[in-house]
Design a protein around this motif. Structure first.
Motif, PDB file in Angstrom:
ATOM      1  N   PRO A  79     -29.152  14.333  29.601  1.00  0.00           N
ATOM      2  CA  PRO A  79     -28.560  13.502  29.131  1.00  0.00           C
ATOM      3  C   PRO A  79     -27.663  13.226  27.930  1.00  0.00           C
ATOM      4  O   PRO A  79     -27.359  12.017  27.114  1.00  0.00           O
ATOM      5  CB  PRO A  79     -29.650  12.090  28.921  1.00  0.00           C
ATOM      6  N   TYR A  80     -27.398  14.312  27.394  1.00  0.00           N
ATOM      7  CA  TYR A  80     -26.682  13.873  25.783  1.00  0.00           C
ATOM      8  C   TYR A  80     -25.797  15.343  25.980  1.00  0.00           C
ATOM      9  O   TYR A  80     -25.082  15.659  24.867  1.00  0.00           O
ATOM     10  CB  TYR A  80     -27.796  15.333  25.102  1.00  0.00           C
ATOM     11  N   TYR A  81     -24.937  14.672  26.892  1.00  0.00           N
ATOM     12  CA  TYR A  81     -23.552  15.121  27.023  1.00  0.00           C
ATOM     13  C   TYR A  81     -22.089  14.345  26.819  1.00  0.00           C
ATOM     14  O   TYR A  81     -22.452  13.078  26.260  1.00  0.00           O
ATOM     15  CB  TYR A  81     -23.019  15.498  28.635  1.00  0.00           C
ATOM     16  N   ARG A  82     -21.430  14.831  25.613  1.00  0.00           N
ATOM     17  CA  ARG A  82     -20.116  13.874  25.751  1.00  0.00           C
ATOM     18  C   ARG A  82     -18.855  14.533  25.499  1.00  0.00           C
ATOM     19  O   ARG A  82     -18.594  15.427  25.288  1.00  0.00           O
ATOM     20  CB  ARG A  82     -20.569  13.811  23.478  1.00  0.00           C
ATOM     21  N   GLU A  83     -18.225  13.474  26.367  1.00  0.00           N
ATOM     22  CA  GLU A  83     -16.838  13.995  26.812  1.00  0.00           C
ATOM     23  C   GLU A  83     -15.889  14.354  25.631  1.00  0.00           C
ATOM     24  O   GLU A  83     -15.247  14.795  25.610  1.00  0.00           O
ATOM     25  CB  GLU A  83     -16.018  13.478  27.858  1.00  0.00           C
ATOM     26  N   ASP A  84     -16.023  12.909  24.406  1.00  0.00           N
ATOM     27  CA  ASP A  84     -15.585  13.054  23.432  1.00  0.00           C
ATOM     28  C   ASP A  84     -15.538  14.622  22.333  1.00  0.00           C
ATOM     29  O   ASP A  84     -15.575  13.761  21.157  1.00  0.00           O
ATOM     30  CB  ASP A  84     -14.988  11.679  22.745  1.00  0.00           C
ATOM     31  N   ALA A  85     -17.106  15.809  22.826  1.00  0.00           N
ATOM     32  CA  ALA A  85     -16.620  16.587  22.187  1.00  0.00           C
ATOM     33  C   ALA A  85     -15.497  17.408  21.287  1.00  0.00           C
ATOM     34  O   ALA A  85     -14.256  17.124  22.076  1.00  0.00           O
ATOM     35  CB  ALA A  85     -17.625  17.588  22.501  1.00  0.00           C
ATOM     36  N   HIS A 126     -25.941  21.590  21.612  1.00  0.00           N
ATOM     37  CA  HIS A 126     -27.210  22.023  21.784  1.00  0.00           C
ATOM     38  C   HIS A 126     -28.085  21.273  20.948  1.00  0.00           C
ATOM     39  O   HIS A 126     -26.895  20.579  19.940  1.00  0.00           O
ATOM     40  CB  HIS A 126     -27.378  23.810  21.425  1.00  0.00           C
ATOM     41  N   SER A 127     -28.762  21.325  20.507  1.00  0.00           N
ATOM     42  CA  SER A 127     -29.373  20.540  19.695  1.00  0.00           C
ATOM     43  C   SER A 127     -28.980  21.315  18.326  1.00  0.00           C
ATOM     44  O   SER A 127     -29.024  21.680  17.830  1.00  0.00           O
ATOM     45  CB  SER A 127     -31.410  20.454  19.338  1.00  0.00           C
ATOM     46  N   THR A 128     -29.932  20.017  17.124  1.00  0.00           N
ATOM     47  CA  THR A 128     -29.479  20.904  15.963  1.00  0.00           C
ATOM     48  C   THR A 128     -31.082  21.376  15.279  1.00  0.00           C
ATOM     49  O   THR A 128     -31.993  21.865  16.234  1.00  0.00           O
ATOM     50  CB  THR A 128     -29.866  19.566  14.779  1.00  0.00           C
ATOM     51  N   PRO A 129     -31.040  21.924  14.607  1.00  0.00           N
ATOM     52  CA  PRO A 129     -32.730  22.852  14.008  1.00  0.00           C
ATOM     53  C   PRO A 129     -33.463  22.304  13.955  1.00  0.00           C
ATOM     54  O   PRO A 129     -34.715  22.607  13.745  1.00  0.00           O
ATOM     55  CB  PRO A 129     -31.850  23.186  12.544  1.00  0.00           C
ATOM     56  N   THR A 130     -33.336  20.710  13.839  1.00  0.00           N
ATOM     57  CA  THR A 130     -34.751  19.845  13.724  1.00  0.00           C
ATOM     58  C   THR A 130     -35.091  18.993  15.484  1.00  0.00           C
ATOM     59  O   THR A 130     -35.654  18.092  15.443  1.00  0.00           O
ATOM     60  CB  THR A 130     -34.460  18.554  12.780  1.00  0.00           C
ATOM     61  N   GLY A 135     -24.415  12.311  17.802  1.00  0.00           N
ATOM     62  CA  GLY A 135     -23.589  12.054  18.690  1.00  0.00           C
ATOM     63  C   GLY A 135     -24.748  10.656  19.520  1.00  0.00           C
ATOM     64  O   GLY A 135     -24.642   9.732  19.656  1.00  0.00           O
ATOM     65  N   PHE A 136     -25.691  10.471  19.472  1.00  0.00           N
ATOM     66  CA  PHE A 136     -26.763  10.407  19.955  1.00  0.00           C
ATOM     67  C   PHE A 136     -28.116   9.766  18.984  1.00  0.00           C
ATOM     68  O   PHE A 136     -29.010   9.169  19.020  1.00  0.00           O
ATOM     69  CB  PHE A 136     -27.739  10.788  21.309  1.00  0.00           C
ATOM     70  N   HIS A 137     -28.725  11.063  18.079  1.00  0.00           N
ATOM     71  CA  HIS A 137     -29.961  10.282  17.163  1.00  0.00           C
ATOM     72  C   HIS A 137     -29.634  11.100  15.741  1.00  0.00           C
ATOM     73  O   HIS A 137     -28.069  11.261  15.224  1.00  0.00           O
ATOM     74  CB  HIS A 137     -30.557  11.908  17.679  1.00  0.00           C
ATOM     75  N   ASP A 138     -29.902   9.831  14.491  1.00  0.00           N
ATOM     76  CA  ASP A 138     -30.157   9.881  13.413  1.00  0.00           C
ATOM     77  C   ASP A 138     -28.733   9.978  12.765  1.00  0.00           C
ATOM     78  O   ASP A 138     -28.629  10.225  11.661  1.00  0.00           O
ATOM     79  CB  ASP A 138     -30.317  10.793  12.937  1.00  0.00           C
ATOM     80  N   ASN A 139     -28.037   9.598  13.603  1.00  0.00           N
ATOM     81  CA  ASN A 139     -26.456   9.141  12.838  1.00  0.00           C
ATOM     82  C   ASN A 139     -25.474  10.416  12.614  1.00  0.00           C
ATOM     83  O   ASN A 139     -24.724  10.106  12.317  1.00  0.00           O
ATOM     84  CB  ASN A 139     -26.800   8.017  12.286  1.00  0.00           C
ATOM     85  N   ASP A 143     -18.787  14.938  16.195  1.00  0.00           N
ATOM     86  CA  ASP A 143     -18.561  16.406  15.733  1.00  0.00           C
ATOM     87  C   ASP A 143     -19.810  17.854  15.384  1.00  0.00           C
ATOM     88  O   ASP A 143     -18.404  18.872  15.171  1.00  0.00           O
ATOM     89  CB  ASP A 143     -17.308  16.093  15.708  1.00  0.00           C
ATOM     90  N   TYR A 144     -20.486  17.303  15.538  1.00  0.00           N
ATOM     91  CA  TYR A 144     -21.544  18.278  14.846  1.00  0.00           C
ATOM     92  C   TYR A 144     -22.523  19.532  16.676  1.00  0.00           C
ATOM     93  O   TYR A 144     -22.883  18.603  17.690  1.00  0.00           O
ATOM     94  CB  TYR A 144     -22.453  18.451  14.039  1.00  0.00           C
ATOM     95  N   TYR A 145     -22.594  20.249  16.469  1.00  0.00           N
ATOM     96  CA  TYR A 145     -23.475  21.106  16.977  1.00  0.00           C
ATOM     97  C   TYR A 145     -22.153  20.915  18.391  1.00  0.00           C
ATOM     98  O   TYR A 145     -23.167  21.086  19.335  1.00  0.00           O
ATOM     99  CB  TYR A 145     -24.606  21.056  17.488  1.00  0.00           C
ATOM    100  N   ARG A 146     -21.359  20.999  18.975  1.00  0.00           N
ATOM    101  CA  ARG A 146     -20.594  20.664  19.889  1.00  0.00           C
ATOM    102  C   ARG A 146     -19.253  20.785  19.985  1.00  0.00           C
ATOM    103  O   ARG A 146     -18.737  20.838  18.197  1.00  0.00           O
ATOM    104  CB  ARG A 146     -21.233  19.522  20.710  1.00  0.00           C
ATOM    105  N   GLY A 147     -18.513  21.641  20.787  1.00  0.00           N
ATOM    106  CA  GLY A 147     -16.961  21.571  20.496  1.00  0.00           C
ATOM    107  C   GLY A 147     -16.328  22.157  21.886  1.00  0.00           C
ATOM    108  O   GLY A 147     -17.354  22.841  23.000  1.00  0.00           O
ATOM    109  N   LYS A 148     -15.734  22.411  22.003  1.00  0.00           N
ATOM    110  CA  LYS A 148     -14.971  22.876  23.978  1.00  0.00           C
ATOM    111  C   LYS A 148     -13.946  24.343  22.944  1.00  0.00           C
ATOM    112  O   LYS A 148     -13.051  23.786  22.480  1.00  0.00           O
ATOM    113  CB  LYS A 148     -13.958  21.632  23.703  1.00  0.00           C
ATOM    114  N   LEU A 149     -13.632  25.421  23.628  1.00  0.00           N
ATOM    115  CA  LEU A 149     -13.416  26.708  23.456  1.00  0.00           C
ATOM    116  C   LEU A 149     -12.656  26.750  24.662  1.00  0.00           C
ATOM    117  O   LEU A 149     -12.797  26.107  25.580  1.00  0.00           O
ATOM    118  CB  LEU A 149     -14.334  27.408  23.176  1.00  0.00           C
TER     119      LEU A 149
END
Length: 251
Positions: A79-85, A126-130, A135-139, A143-149
């Motif tokens: 459920p945690y995909y974001r097209e706007d990465a 992918h998830s954070t180290p916690t 884009g979903f948790h803890d504000n 643009d963190y922990y995701r990106g398009k190469l």
């Protein structure tokens, strides 16, 4: 994409037949049946129906698709995909956590004939180290922990990031209560998500897990398959996860 009426009728009636058979086989009483109906109503009111279906059924749709695919195996998207990465070049933005471990993710994109595919979009998250998702948790900004190469002239990609960790799916509601009543847990093993796209080719959406990782043998969503598990190697003292992709031509 909606089903055609004949396919829809066949699927619905097979599901109904399976449920009816289970009710008879396990001698479910009328009171137990009414309890289940009430449970499903409460679950729907709590807007947990998508969560419940993803836990128990998403992997079946993936398996059905994998029966006809010629490219890399598909896996559940989650459920945690974001097209706007954001587009990235060689590094995902990460937060400073005391327990973070550097990780390099690399690989190559080819077609089913073995030719390299430059210019393919490799979307990674992918998830954070916690165990949270941007884009979903803890504000956490998206643009963190995701990106398009973009794969290079040799079809290769490489990105530096931090290692994900296992995490629990939302388990304080009706889905978590059901898992607990069944004697099951609500943990997912650490994994990296991928969505690989190139015009003219079928999109590959998948997850890759870490060999020996906690919960790999008992994922609560039953999403782990042997061909999705990888062993990391060491490059300059940094864990490196190599994931190659094969894309099939679009119909």
């Amino acid at each position: 994409m909606p089903m055609e009426s004949e396919q829809l009728e066949a699927v619905v009636m097979d599901i109904v037949a399976g449920i009816r058979d289970a009710i008879i086989k396990h001698h479910v009483t009328v009171d137990q049946y009414r309890f289940a109906v009430d449970y499903l109503g409460r679950l729907a009111d709590a807007r947990e129906l998508p969560l419940l279906l993803d836990v128990f059924l998403n992997v079946a749709a993936v398996d059905a698709e994998n029966e006809v695919t010629k490219g890399s195996p598909q896996a559940i998207q989650g459920p945690y995909y974001r097209e706007d990465a954001p587009a990235v070049t060689d590094r995902l933005k990460t937060l400073d956590h005391d327990n973070e471990r550097p990780l390099v993710v690399r690989g190559q994109v080819r077609d089913i004939d073995g030719s390299v595919l430059p210019g393919a979009e490799v979307d990674i998250w992918h998830s954070t180290p916690t165990g949270k998702y941007s884009g979903f948790h803890d504000n956490i900004p998206v643009d963190y922990y995701r990106g398009k190469l973009t794969s290079d002239s040799e079809g290769a990609y490489r990105v530096a990031t931090t290692a994900p960790v296992p995490y629990q799916i939302p388990n304080q509601g009706y889905t978590g209560a059901l898992l607990e009543a069944m004697g099951r847990h609500s943990w997912r093993p650490a994994h990296v998500h991928f969505k690989v796209r190139k015009p003219g080719f079928k999109t590959v959406t998948t997850q890759v897990y870490f060999e020996g990782g906690q919960w790999v043998d008992s994922d609560c969503c039953s999403g782990v398959r042997d061909d999705l598990v990888r062993r990391t190697t060491q490059e300059d003292g940094v864990d490196t996860l190599t994931v190659d992709f094969v894309l099939d031509r679009a119909a």
